[in-house]
Design a protein around this motif. Sequence first.
Motif, PDB file in Angstrom:
ATOM      1  N   GLU A  70      33.126  46.295  45.222  1.00 56.93           N
ATOM      2  CA  GLU A  70      33.611  44.947  45.508  1.00 56.93           C
ATOM      3  C   GLU A  70      32.681  43.889  44.920  1.00 56.93           C
ATOM      4  N   ASP A  71      31.399  44.179  44.877  1.00 67.78           N
ATOM      5  CA  ASP A  71      30.461  43.268  44.227  1.00 67.78           C
ATOM      6  C   ASP A  71      30.767  43.188  42.731  1.00 67.78           C
TER       7      ASP A  71
ATOM      8  N   VAL B 222      33.662  43.711  41.308  1.00 65.64           N
ATOM      9  CA  VAL B 222      34.914  42.971  41.160  1.00 65.64           C
ATOM     10  C   VAL B 222      34.659  41.472  41.303  1.00 65.64           C
ATOM     11  N   GLY B 223      33.800  41.102  42.240  1.00 68.63           N
ATOM     12  CA  GLY B 223      33.456  39.693  42.383  1.00 68.63           C
ATOM     13  C   GLY B 223      32.796  39.136  41.139  1.00 68.63           C
TER      14      GLY B 223
ATOM     15  N   ARG C 249      43.754  45.448  39.485  1.00 66.95           N
ATOM     16  CA  ARG C 249      43.691  44.250  40.329  1.00 66.95           C
ATOM     17  C   ARG C 249      44.065  42.986  39.563  1.00 66.95           C
TER      18      ARG C 249
END
Length: 239
Positions: free
Chosen positions: A20-21, A23-24, A68
């Motif tokens: 998730e990091d 992706v951020g 995504r």
Amino acid sequence: MIDLHCHVLPALDDGAVDLEDSVGMAREAVADGLEVVCATPHVRADHDVRLEEVAERAAALERVLGERGIDLRIVPAAELAQSSVDDLDDGELRLASYDGSGRWVLLEPAPGPLGDELQDMVERLTAVGTGVVVAHPERHAGADLRDRLEALAGTGALIQWTSQFLADSPPDGPVGALARDGLVHVLGSDSHSSRAGRPLRLSSGFEWLARLVTGEQLRWSCEDAPRAVVSGGPLPQRP
């Protein structure tokens, strides 16, 4: 734009702590207008980075981003510590190069001011056909920084500055003088996380550079040189 220096791969070195990091970070990149981010995990004694795994890790992250709806290319590479290069065989050096082309590598200088050992290593790599992108010289400034950068540039090395550092520097200061004299070649975010530290952003650095160089020089730094590094093609002549 192409980010030549970023620690975007999850749970590998001291970069993104999890998927998730990563992706951020990718969302930051796209918001800034980036199309390509080069994943450059540390290859040095304090990190267990296996070069044979980097390309698949980069491809896996790119697949997740696509799922995504994040349109960003992730190019495998590595940030080679100066002290680690001599431990690599030819195959490993190629794996560490941008997109595995064998043409360009990102080299992290040894701690402290730039020295003779770095110059010797760059010359040795250049002699066998491997171009060198020298990472973040702002962290290795000594009294002879200008002379060191001129010597490295004279071998054909590219000098990669950190975008956020440039954006925070006064254009009329010593770094601005280096830029006007052609010693700011390419930029990298050197981002490690979307949650803290340097953002995955290059636009502010290029806006700073645009105040100091011609349009042709800016285009070379922003587009022409990074594209050549990633593709492994010939480096266009600098204006």
